[in-house]
Write an enzyme that holds these catalytic residues in place. Structure first.
Site, PDB file in Angstrom:
ATOM      1  N   GLY A   1       0.325   5.283   0.370  1.00  9.96           N
ATOM      2  CA  GLY A   1      -0.731   6.247   0.650  1.00  9.96           C
ATOM      3  C   GLY A   1      -0.246   7.358   1.550  1.00  9.96           C
ATOM      4  O   GLY A   1       0.956   7.611   1.664  1.00  9.96           O
TER       5      GLY A   1
ATOM      6  N   ASP B   1      -0.538  15.404   6.713  1.00 10.63           N
ATOM      7  CA  ASP B   1      -1.040  16.416   7.656  1.00 10.63           C
ATOM      8  C   ASP B   1      -0.683  15.923   9.050  1.00 10.63           C
ATOM      9  O   ASP B   1      -0.427  14.730   9.226  1.00 10.63           O
ATOM     10  CB  ASP B   1      -2.571  16.573   7.518  1.00 10.63           C
TER      11      ASP B   1
ATOM     12  N   ARG C   1       0.849  -1.193   0.000  1.00 16.40           N
ATOM     13  CA  ARG C   1       0.000   0.000   0.000  1.00 16.40           C
ATOM     14  C   ARG C   1       0.881   1.237   0.000  1.00 16.40           C
ATOM     15  O   ARG C   1       1.826   1.339   0.798  1.00 16.40           O
ATOM     16  CB  ARG C   1      -0.915  -0.014   1.230  1.00 16.40           C
TER      17      ARG C   1
HETATM   18  N1  ADE Z   1      -4.916   9.996   5.814  1.00 15.15           N
HETATM   19  C1  ADE Z   1      -4.266  11.159   5.696  1.00 15.15           C
HETATM   20  N2  ADE Z   1      -4.563  11.980   6.698  1.00 15.15           N
HETATM   21  C2  ADE Z   1      -5.455  11.317   7.487  1.00 15.15           C
HETATM   22  C3  ADE Z   1      -6.134  11.638   8.666  1.00 15.15           C
HETATM   23  N3  ADE Z   1      -5.950  12.825   9.218  1.00 15.15           N
HETATM   24  N4  ADE Z   1      -6.960  10.734   9.201  1.00 15.15           N
HETATM   25  C4  ADE Z   1      -7.115   9.544   8.598  1.00 15.15           C
HETATM   26  N5  ADE Z   1      -6.512   9.180   7.487  1.00 15.15           N
HETATM   27  C5  ADE Z   1      -5.677  10.057   6.929  1.00 15.15           C
END
Ligand code: ADE
Length: 237
Positions: A90, A206, A88
């Site tokens: 991401g 974030d 994965r």
């Molecule tokens: N993927 C990226 N930021 C996220 C967040 N704040 N909560 C859940 N999945 C995320």
């Protein structure tokens, strides 16, 4: 032999599949890494491509968001398409203070608030862990001053609720959880079910406890490509 959610033919998938959440990102990754990429499935917009990187076959497919979606695709890839390893790629929300926006997180294991894995082994608090060989290959591929963390993440069902819970976040931080995303515990569980391999390599997009760091679009792309390089190294190890 199509499955309910994948229209590829037998043999269309490479033994290793990169699995971003966003199907459009799957398309961008395929074009970036593989000039010979061809579309092999597009059911429900979950685009899947196969091509070669340095002569080695590789597939890329969008998993959609959340554990039900990602686990469903992982299951069909492992069970019906002979896929051996899923990586994965991401993003995560940062939780540990040492994780900055733009850093890469290699997920050794994933806690979860989902009960998907409890259904696998009733009564057991199942531990969803990555494949050691893939972790090692990704870590071995880290170069120079690339900021990479290896440790636990948490996979949550609610983006707007439990992922941002004010009681939960300090505890997750205290327990050394690096970040939160929404898929890995499900994918790791599916890999275990079929005796296959899985790994998650994330870019911190974030930070939930420290909003002071932010990234330009250019920095975001550079750090994502750094994570992608580790994922391909694991895929082809
Ligand atoms: N993927 C990226 N930021 C996220 C967040 N704040 N909560 C859940 N999945 C995320």
């Amino acid at each position: 032999m199509a499955t309910p959610h994948i229209s590829a033919e037998p043999g269309d998938f490479a033994p290793a599949v990169l699995l971003p959440g966003d199907p459009k990102r799957a398309e961008r990754i395929a074009k970036l890494l593989m000039p010979d990429a061809r579309l092999i499935s597009d059911v429900r917009g979950a685009l899947a491509f196969t091509g070669t990187v340095d002569g080695q076959p590789l597939s890329v497919m969008g998993s959609g968001m959340g554990m039900p979606s990602a686990t469903l695709y992982a299951t069909e890839l492992y069970k019906f398409y002979g896929v051996e390893r899923i990586i994965r790629v991401g993003t995560c929300g940062g939780i540990a203070r040492k994780v900055q926006v733009g850093d890469v997180v290699i997920a050794l294991g994933a806690h979860t608030d989902s009960n998907m894995n409890q259904q696998r082994l009733p009564g057991l608090n199942y531990s969803a862990v990555a494949s050691y060989d893939l972790v090692r290959a990704a870590v071995d591929a880290v170069e120079g001053d690339q900021r990479v963390h290896v440790g636990m993440i948490t996979s949550h069902d609610h983006f707007y609720f439990s992922s941002h819970d004010e009681t939960w976040l300090p505890l997750l931080d205290q327990y050394g959880v690096l970040g939160v995303e929404m898929e890995s515990a499900g994918i790791y569980g599916a890999a275990a079910e079929f005796g296959k391999q899985a790994l998650t390599v994330l870019t911190c997009s974030d930070h939930l406890l420290d909003a002071s760091h932010n990234m330009s679009a250019e920095q975001r792309e550079t750090s994502f490509q750094g994570a992608l390089r580790l994922a391909v190294a694991a895929a082809h190890s």
